[in-house]
Motif scaffolding. Structure first.
Motif, PDB file in Angstrom:
ATOM      1  N   THR A 146       0.868  -1.229   0.058  1.00  0.00           N
ATOM      2  CA  THR A 146       0.021   0.061  -0.047  1.00  0.00           C
ATOM      3  C   THR A 146       0.670   1.220   0.052  1.00  0.00           C
ATOM      4  OG1 THR A 146      -1.707  -1.236   1.264  1.00  0.00           O
ATOM      5  CG2 THR A 146      -1.951   1.386   1.344  1.00  0.00           C
ATOM      6  N   GLU A 147       1.857   1.305   0.782  1.00  0.00           N
ATOM      7  CA  GLU A 147       2.725   2.398   0.952  1.00  0.00           C
ATOM      8  C   GLU A 147       3.446   2.594  -0.291  1.00  0.00           C
ATOM      9  OE1 GLU A 147       5.446   2.835   4.400  1.00  0.00           O
ATOM     10  OE2 GLU A 147       4.103   2.001   5.541  1.00  0.00           O
ATOM     11  N   LEU A 148       3.822   1.479  -0.791  1.00  0.00           N
ATOM     12  CA  LEU A 148       4.596   1.741  -2.574  1.00  0.00           C
ATOM     13  C   LEU A 148       3.611   2.286  -3.364  1.00  0.00           C
ATOM     14  CD1 LEU A 148       6.984   1.352  -4.234  1.00  0.00           C
ATOM     15  CD2 LEU A 148       6.302  -0.983  -4.435  1.00  0.00           C
ATOM     16  N   LEU A 149       2.213   1.879  -3.519  1.00  0.00           N
ATOM     17  CA  LEU A 149       1.559   2.329  -4.583  1.00  0.00           C
ATOM     18  C   LEU A 149       1.175   3.658  -4.159  1.00  0.00           C
ATOM     19  CD1 LEU A 149      -1.325  -0.484  -4.969  1.00  0.00           C
ATOM     20  CD2 LEU A 149       0.416   0.376  -6.522  1.00  0.00           C
ATOM     21  N   GLN A 150       1.045   4.065  -3.101  1.00  0.00           N
ATOM     22  CA  GLN A 150       0.540   5.531  -2.756  1.00  0.00           C
ATOM     23  C   GLN A 150       1.777   6.427  -3.154  1.00  0.00           C
ATOM     24  OE1 GLN A 150      -0.214   5.071   1.397  1.00  0.00           O
ATOM     25  NE2 GLN A 150      -2.611   4.810   1.253  1.00  0.00           N
ATOM     26  N   MET A 151       2.998   5.955  -2.690  1.00  0.00           N
ATOM     27  CA  MET A 151       4.170   6.860  -3.355  1.00  0.00           C
ATOM     28  C   MET A 151       4.206   6.888  -4.566  1.00  0.00           C
ATOM     29  SD  MET A 151       8.151   6.030  -2.238  1.00  0.00           S
ATOM     30  CE  MET A 151       8.381   4.411  -3.170  1.00  0.00           C
ATOM     31  N   LEU A 152       3.977   5.529  -5.545  1.00  0.00           N
ATOM     32  CA  LEU A 152       4.242   5.848  -6.941  1.00  0.00           C
ATOM     33  C   LEU A 152       3.001   6.508  -7.454  1.00  0.00           C
ATOM     34  CD1 LEU A 152       5.053   2.136  -7.734  1.00  0.00           C
ATOM     35  CD2 LEU A 152       6.628   3.904  -7.654  1.00  0.00           C
ATOM     36  N   ASP A 153       1.971   6.736  -6.756  1.00  0.00           N
ATOM     37  CA  ASP A 153       0.826   7.537  -7.218  1.00  0.00           C
ATOM     38  C   ASP A 153       1.263   9.059  -7.201  1.00  0.00           C
ATOM     39  OD1 ASP A 153      -1.923   7.930  -8.424  1.00  0.00           O
ATOM     40  OD2 ASP A 153      -2.510   8.556  -6.175  1.00  0.00           O
ATOM     41  N   ARG A 154       1.845   9.397  -5.997  1.00  0.00           N
ATOM     42  CA  ARG A 154       2.279  10.811  -5.697  1.00  0.00           C
ATOM     43  C   ARG A 154       3.486  11.373  -6.902  1.00  0.00           C
ATOM     44  NH1 ARG A 154       1.086   9.195  -0.335  1.00  0.00           N
ATOM     45  NH2 ARG A 154       3.486   8.517   0.001  1.00  0.00           N
ATOM     46  N   LEU A 155       4.431  10.347  -6.964  1.00  0.00           N
ATOM     47  CA  LEU A 155       5.544  10.573  -7.826  1.00  0.00           C
ATOM     48  C   LEU A 155       4.941  10.692  -9.478  1.00  0.00           C
ATOM     49  CD1 LEU A 155       8.383   8.617  -5.969  1.00  0.00           C
ATOM     50  CD2 LEU A 155       8.110  10.849  -6.469  1.00  0.00           C
ATOM     51  N   SER A 156       3.918   9.939  -9.558  1.00  0.00           N
ATOM     52  CA  SER A 156       3.710  10.029 -11.077  1.00  0.00           C
ATOM     53  C   SER A 156       2.908  11.415 -11.428  1.00  0.00           C
ATOM     54  CB  SER A 156       2.425   9.080 -11.381  1.00  0.00           C
ATOM     55  OG  SER A 156       1.166   9.454 -10.625  1.00  0.00           O
ATOM     56  N   LEU A 157       2.857  12.257 -10.607  1.00  0.00           N
ATOM     57  CA  LEU A 157       2.573  13.683 -10.914  1.00  0.00           C
ATOM     58  C   LEU A 157       3.710  14.661 -11.447  1.00  0.00           C
ATOM     59  CD1 LEU A 157       0.148  14.502  -7.516  1.00  0.00           C
ATOM     60  CD2 LEU A 157      -0.554  13.897 -10.211  1.00  0.00           C
ATOM     61  N   PHE A 158       4.895  14.007 -11.004  1.00  0.00           N
ATOM     62  CA  PHE A 158       6.017  14.562 -11.635  1.00  0.00           C
ATOM     63  C   PHE A 158       7.069  13.864 -12.473  1.00  0.00           C
ATOM     64  CE2 PHE A 158       5.074  15.701  -6.730  1.00  0.00           C
ATOM     65  CZ  PHE A 158       5.289  17.063  -6.965  1.00  0.00           C
ATOM     66  N   VAL A 159       6.390  13.245 -13.228  1.00  0.00           N
ATOM     67  CA  VAL A 159       7.007  12.311 -14.336  1.00  0.00           C
ATOM     68  C   VAL A 159       6.549  13.171 -15.619  1.00  0.00           C
ATOM     69  CG1 VAL A 159       7.134  10.400 -15.710  1.00  0.00           C
ATOM     70  CG2 VAL A 159       6.892  10.059 -13.213  1.00  0.00           C
ATOM     71  N   GLY A 160       7.583  14.122 -16.292  1.00  0.00           N
ATOM     72  CA  GLY A 160       7.180  14.923 -17.163  1.00  0.00           C
ATOM     73  C   GLY A 160       7.249  14.251 -18.667  1.00  0.00           C
ATOM     74  N   PRO A 161       6.838  14.930 -19.656  1.00  0.00           N
ATOM     75  CA  PRO A 161       6.541  14.359 -20.980  1.00  0.00           C
ATOM     76  C   PRO A 161       7.866  13.813 -21.534  1.00  0.00           C
ATOM     77  CG  PRO A 161       6.296  16.709 -20.945  1.00  0.00           C
ATOM     78  CD  PRO A 161       6.442  16.409 -19.676  1.00  0.00           C
TER      79      PRO A 161
END
Length: 366
Positions: A261-276
């Protein structure tokens, strides 16, 4: 011909039967459903043009009945009924199906090129006189695990169509050549490729024990309440199972585990900072204190502590974040067990499930 049946029973049958409707406008039969009663067994037949789904209900009282009608209109009508019973009458003179429930409804029946009522193709009946090459029993619960954890690795494009199907033999394997998912369980004796659409239909079956019969390129899965008839996929000789098995069995130098759960939540937040221009990638760093994940521009960085760690080495790699999220979601365990240390891939293991995810071929330390 006339049939009276309980509304709730008919709703249940139709909710399962509709999953076999292909709705291919180029193949009119895939937009229809056959409803029949013979010897106390109510049977519906639907098809997508390749797979045929038979949903059965035992011990239904009534005279023999047979009709082929537009599947979507009929299913929607049945789903909206609130009367105790439904009475269906085939009016041959008018070429219609009269349905009586809360009110009276008339559904036009499709005709063939000779102006006769359509007879639905019976793929099951055609195979019943055949000698089967292999007959095995499998569990529905096994198929459910395959759909949850192995299916996400299937290829979704057709450059190499063999990888859009499951390899089944002494194990079940799916790969899009970037991710490999394998379930270590015997499915059948002779290696085969099973189409994804065929295996999806197992969800309509209610019983745990499934009899699987193979005859040449044909396959039949049967329980008392449903039967699926389909074709094996082509390309078994092109499926690189030996090379794929080497990746599955590959040894890694180091191991760690982290909370799912912690890993998925972290990846979800970080996906906002993955640029084009990041190719949907993030940087994994297996550090002493835990697993660190960061965007390429380091505009988002997080670290979570290990649940366990063995033979730790400092290791950094780039990975597609969407692939990683999809893989982690497919794992049933609350803890993600991860093996690392090889520049080509990481391995995630959950019981008899092994998933190998390719790393990006780039030097993240530049």
């Amino acid at each position: 011909m006339k049939l009276t049946i309980g509304t709730e029973l008919m709703k249940d049958v139709m909710s399962r039967a509709i999953k076999g409707v292909g709705n291919n406008k180029l193949l009119p039969i895939t937009q229809m459903i056959c409803v029949s009663l013979k010897d106390g067994v109510l049977t519906t037949i639907t098809t997508d043009g390749t797979n045929y789904l038979y949903v059965k209900e035992q011990h239904v009282v009534g005279d023999d009945f047979y009709v082929v009608v537009d599947a979507n209109q009929f299913a929607k009508l049945i789903s909206k009924m609130t009367s105790d019973n439904i009475t269906m009458t085939v009016a041959e003179k008018t070429g219609a199906l009269n349905v009586k429930g809360n009110g009276n409804y008339v559904l036009e029946l499709p005709l063939d090129e000779d102006g006769e009522f359509i007879k639905f193709p019976d793929a099951y009946e055609k195979l019943m006189g055949s000698e089967f090459d292999e007959v095995v029993n499998i569990n529905k619960s096994t198929v459910q695990v395959i759909l949850e954890t192995v299916k996400p690795a299937l290829a979704t494009t057709f450059e190499n169509p063999e990888y859009t199907a499951y390899y089944v033999a002494d194990k079940v394997v799916a790969t899009d050549r970037t991710t490999i998912a394998s379930m270590n369980i015997k499915f059948c004796d002779t290696p085969k490729l099973i189409n994804a659409d065929f295996l999806d239909l197992v969800s309509v079956m209610r019983e745990e024990k499934i009899e699987a019969r193979y005859c040449g390129n044909d396959v039949i899965f049967t329980t008392q309440d449903a039967t699926i008839v389909g074709k094996l996929a082509d390309g078994i000789d092109d499926f690189a199972i030996d090379a794929i098995s080497e990746f599955i069995d590959q040894e890694f130098t180091s191991f760690c585990s982290v909370p799912k759960t912690e890993l998925l939540q972290m990846l979800d937040r970080l996906s906002l900072f993955v640029g084009p221009y990041d190719d949907n990638s993030v940087i994994l760093t297996f550090a002493n204190e835990g697993l660190q994940v960061s965007s390429k521009a380091s505009s988002g960085v997080e670290i979570i502590s290990y649940v366990a760690s063995e033979k730790h080495v400092n290791f950094t790699a780039s990975i597609n974040i969407n692939m990683l999220i999809k893989t982690v979601k497919s794992i049933s365990s609350d803890v993600i067990e991860m093996f690392y240390g090889d520049d080509s891939a990481i391995k995630i293991v959950d019981g008899n499930i092994t998933i190998v995810v390719a790393l990006n071929d780039e030097d993240v330390n530049e």
